[in-house]
Design a protein around this motif. Structure first.
Motif, mmCIF file in Angstrom:
data_model
loop_
_atom_site.group_PDB
_atom_site.id
_atom_site.type_symbol
_atom_site.label_atom_id
_atom_site.label_comp_id
_atom_site.label_asym_id
_atom_site.label_seq_id
_atom_site.Cartn_x
_atom_site.Cartn_y
_atom_site.Cartn_z
ATOM 1 N N MET A 1 0.822 -1.214 0.000
ATOM 2 C CA MET A 1 0.000 0.000 0.000
ATOM 3 C C MET A 1 0.850 1.257 0.000
ATOM 4 O O MET A 1 0.610 2.201 -0.704
ATOM 5 C CB MET A 1 -0.921 0.009 1.211
ATOM 6 N N ALA A 2 1.909 1.282 0.837
ATOM 7 C CA ALA A 2 2.726 2.486 0.948
ATOM 8 C C ALA A 2 3.625 2.687 -0.260
ATOM 9 O O ALA A 2 4.417 3.599 -0.302
ATOM 10 C CB ALA A 2 3.572 2.424 2.218
ATOM 11 N N GLN A 3 3.479 1.827 -1.267
ATOM 12 C CA GLN A 3 4.332 1.911 -2.446
ATOM 13 C C GLN A 3 3.912 3.020 -3.407
ATOM 14 O O GLN A 3 4.693 3.425 -4.243
ATOM 15 C CB GLN A 3 4.323 0.570 -3.196
ATOM 16 N N SER A 4 2.677 3.511 -3.329
ATOM 17 C CA SER A 4 2.133 4.436 -4.331
ATOM 18 C C SER A 4 3.102 5.541 -4.729
ATOM 19 O O SER A 4 3.624 5.542 -5.852
ATOM 20 C CB SER A 4 0.817 5.037 -3.823
ATOM 21 N N THR A 5 3.374 6.504 -3.839
ATOM 22 C CA THR A 5 4.267 7.606 -4.157
ATOM 23 C C THR A 5 5.704 7.116 -4.285
ATOM 24 O O THR A 5 6.487 7.666 -5.058
ATOM 25 C CB THR A 5 4.185 8.689 -3.062
ATOM 26 N N LEU A 6 6.063 6.104 -3.517
ATOM 27 C CA LEU A 6 7.450 5.645 -3.484
ATOM 28 C C LEU A 6 7.862 4.890 -4.744
ATOM 29 O O LEU A 6 9.048 4.783 -5.038
ATOM 30 C CB LEU A 6 7.675 4.742 -2.263
ATOM 31 N N LEU A 89 7.005 -3.284 15.357
ATOM 32 C CA LEU A 89 8.220 -3.861 14.779
ATOM 33 C C LEU A 89 8.061 -4.127 13.285
ATOM 34 O O LEU A 89 9.013 -3.984 12.511
ATOM 35 C CB LEU A 89 8.584 -5.156 15.511
ATOM 36 N N GLU A 90 6.845 -4.493 12.882
ATOM 37 C CA GLU A 90 6.596 -4.690 11.458
ATOM 38 C C GLU A 90 6.695 -3.350 10.711
ATOM 39 O O GLU A 90 7.241 -3.283 9.607
ATOM 40 C CB GLU A 90 5.223 -5.337 11.250
ATOM 41 N N ALA A 91 6.184 -2.281 11.310
ATOM 42 C CA ALA A 91 6.297 -0.948 10.694
ATOM 43 C C ALA A 91 7.768 -0.552 10.545
ATOM 44 O O ALA A 91 8.180 -0.029 9.500
ATOM 45 C CB ALA A 91 5.546 0.087 11.526
ATOM 46 N N ILE A 206 2.424 3.131 5.985
ATOM 47 C CA ILE A 206 3.255 2.043 6.520
ATOM 48 C C ILE A 206 2.654 1.482 7.803
ATOM 49 O O ILE A 206 2.600 0.256 7.991
ATOM 50 C CB ILE A 206 4.700 2.534 6.725
ATOM 51 N N TYR A 207 2.203 2.355 8.693
ATOM 52 C CA TYR A 207 1.535 1.871 9.916
ATOM 53 C C TYR A 207 0.312 1.018 9.555
ATOM 54 O O TYR A 207 0.069 -0.025 10.155
ATOM 55 C CB TYR A 207 1.103 3.042 10.793
ATOM 56 N N LYS A 208 -0.455 1.473 8.583
ATOM 57 C CA LYS A 208 -1.633 0.726 8.132
ATOM 58 C C LYS A 208 -1.215 -0.651 7.628
ATOM 59 O O LYS A 208 -1.812 -1.676 7.986
ATOM 60 C CB LYS A 208 -2.331 1.536 7.037
ATOM 61 N N ASP A 214 -7.419 0.923 11.619
ATOM 62 C CA ASP A 214 -7.656 2.086 10.756
ATOM 63 C C ASP A 214 -7.931 3.323 11.601
ATOM 64 O O ASP A 214 -8.802 3.304 12.480
ATOM 65 C CB ASP A 214 -8.847 1.823 9.828
ATOM 66 N N GLY A 215 -7.170 4.396 11.338
ATOM 67 C CA GLY A 215 -7.368 5.644 12.070
ATOM 68 C C GLY A 215 -6.384 5.870 13.191
ATOM 69 O O GLY A 215 -6.366 6.941 13.795
ATOM 70 N N LEU A 216 -5.547 4.885 13.496
ATOM 71 C CA LEU A 216 -4.653 5.032 14.655
ATOM 72 C C LEU A 216 -3.625 6.140 14.439
ATOM 73 O O LEU A 216 -3.278 6.855 15.366
ATOM 74 C CB LEU A 216 -3.948 3.714 14.959
ATOM 75 N N PHE A 217 -3.115 6.259 13.205
ATOM 76 C CA PHE A 217 -2.215 7.360 12.876
ATOM 77 C C PHE A 217 -2.815 8.104 11.692
ATOM 78 O O PHE A 217 -2.848 7.596 10.574
ATOM 79 C CB PHE A 217 -0.813 6.838 12.516
#
Length: 505
Positions: A1-6, A89-91, A206-208, A214-217
């Motif tokens: 998911m966090a790959q979009s912009t990266l 730790l996964e994040a 990344i946290y997601k 959902d919503g934690l950060f």
């Protein structure tokens, strides 16, 4: 998911990146702005071109983000510390895996060199790992009372915390505020600086991906108005702010109206004291590290360099030679050691300080001018040559006020007693430093400094394990280190009676 912009980062170069994705994040996804009318351009410092548009969040959007965070907090806070640790730790693992891409995006948005940006991303995943290690250790005390009664304390989360970040360390500050908050069981709504808004949402993704509810950060974009909405919101329990003293005062005032806890990490005008018995080579290196990291845009920089008179000529000769040799240019080149300042107004402000210093009698030994790199694509960038000022006095503007640019002010001193008094004669108290071979003097000076940190024979070494924060108008509360757990949690006392109630009535 966090790959979009990266995804586009490996092939990206200075002057080529355009970001069109939404920069807000709550409810586990990027959120498009409700209205585009108040959009503000975000500039790429190295070229002066528009990188993306930042649309500030209004009251409804801020409320939506906070409600999302509160719902996530209800789930996250009920998890065991070890469960939270596994997700964190996964994040950290994901950040470590994508460090080069994140660092590149950070350098493009902020202007710092890729060399520094990579170090910053490493600090970020280490921060999350460190607090993941503490998440399972949170505990209270057991106290025995007369007659078999007892009491115990519980360390509990605060709820929804707000983080308001600065533009000089966008990704680092987002992790420094979120890691201890999440370890304690809180949710966090984070507002990055409007000048460096693009990497906080990467952290949210990344946290997601790592598995937080959902919503934690959440990430909300905006300037002063959005920050005000966050500070006033009734569901916010704490505000942690990094930035200037004037803005910090406003954050504290707004938060006080609903008695929110506040951590303030504000500005500095830190002294670096170099005694004649120092190892001169190390002192010169320390002074350079204390003044020119991130183009001098570091709150704890040692910008008042006090040098004992006997070694002033040797020190100035060497520090000027090395300052002149600093490669200034494209931040994405590994050989570059200084990139552009964050914005055109910031560049003009710093150049104005140099001009004022000259009017007040300071002597420019090198730099202090606009710099135009030879690469044509960098012609519109916000570059200046790093500057060393001599012939400075304590009452000069360049010595009293935070410049936040690559300008070193050098002042002579004669005795230890004198320099301690002069070093402490400031409203700030964030950091300090001393170079000497005399171990007794080193600790004596460190104990005398009215500052939250004192570096001995080095400067700007801030491992995540060490508390960081200020004295006086540099703020209060701490970030990093074990003590920060206390700033993201609260104690509850539970009293247990095992016998009959004794009553006066």
């Amino acid at each position: 998911m966090a790959q979009s912009t990266l995804d586009s980062m490996p092939g990206a170069s200075t002057g080529t990146v355009v970001i069109t994705e939404p920069l807000n994040f709550w409810g586990g996804k990027r959120v498009k702005p409700r209205e585009e009318k108040n959009a503000e351009p975000v500039f790429e410092p190295a070229t002066g071109r528009v990188l993306c548009q930042m649309v500030p969040c209004g009251a409804e959007e801020v409320d939506e983000a906070i409600q999302s965070a509160y719902a996530a907090y209800q789930k996250w806070s009920k998890m065991a510390g070890m469960e939270r640790a596994r997700v964190m730790l996964e994040a950290a693992r994901i950040i470590r895996e994508r460090r080069e891409k994140i660092a590149k995006l950070e350098a493009i948005n902020n202007g710092k060199t890729i060399t520094e940006a990579l170090v910053n991303i490493d600090i970020s995943w280490k921060s999350i790992e460190y607090y993941a290690g503490l998440a399972g250790t949170l505990a209270g005390q057991h106290i025995q009372l007369p007659g078999g009664a007892f009491a115990y304390s519980r360390r509990e989360p605060l709820g929804v915390c707000v983080g308001i970040g600065a533009w000089n360390f966008p990704f680092v500050i987002a992790t420094m505020k979120s890691a201890p908050a999440l370890a304690c069981g809180n949710a966090i709504v984070y507002k990055p600086s409007p000048m460096a808004p693009v990497t906080a949402v990467i952290l949210a993704e990344i946290y997601k991906e790592a598995g937080v509810p959902d919503g934690l950060f959440c990430v909300v974009q905006g300037g002063a108005e959005t920050g005000s909405l966050l500070c006033h919101h009734p569901k916010v329990a704490k505000v942690s702010f990094t930035g200037s003293v004037p803005t910090g005062k406003k954050v504290m005032e707004m938060s006080a109206k609903s008695v929110k806890q506040v951590t303030l990490e504000l500005g500095g005008k830190s002294p670096l004291i170099i005694f004649k018995d120092c190892e001169l080579e190390n002192a010169v290196k320390g002074a350079l590290m204390a003044n020119f990291l991130t183009q001098g845009q570091v709150c704890c920089n040692g910008t008042r360099v006090f040098v004992q008179r006997e070694i002033m000529p040797q020190f100035l000769e060497e520090v000027v030679k090395r300052t002149k040799a600093i490669p200034v240019g494209d931040p994405l080149l590994g050989s570059t050691r200084m990139g552009p300042l964050i914005s055109k107004p910031q560049l003009e402000k710093v150049l104005g300080f140099v001009s004022q210093a000259k009017k007040e009698g300071a002597r420019v030994l090198c730099g202090g001018d606009p710099f135009v790199p030879s690469d044509p694509k960098l012609k519109g960038g916000y570059f200046m040559s790093p500057c060393v000022l001599d012939n400075c006095r304590d009452d000069m503007t360049c010595v009293k006020e935070e410049i936040f640019g690559p300008v070193m002010s050098v002042l002579p001193f004669d005795t230890e007693e004198e320099v301690i008094q002069r070093a402490n004669n400031t409203t700030f108290g964030l950091a300090s430093g001393v170079f000497t071979r005399d171990i007794s003097r080193a600790h004596r000076v460190a104990a005398s400094m009215e500052a939250g940190t004192c570096f001995i024979n080095n400067y700007n070494i801030n491992p995540i394990e060490l508390p960081f924060g200020g004295y006086k108008m540099s703020g209060f509360g701490r970030e990093n280190g074990q003590v920060t757990i206390e700033y993201y949690s609260q104690l509850k006392t539970v009293v247990v009676e095992m016998g009959d109630v004794e009553s006066l009535f």
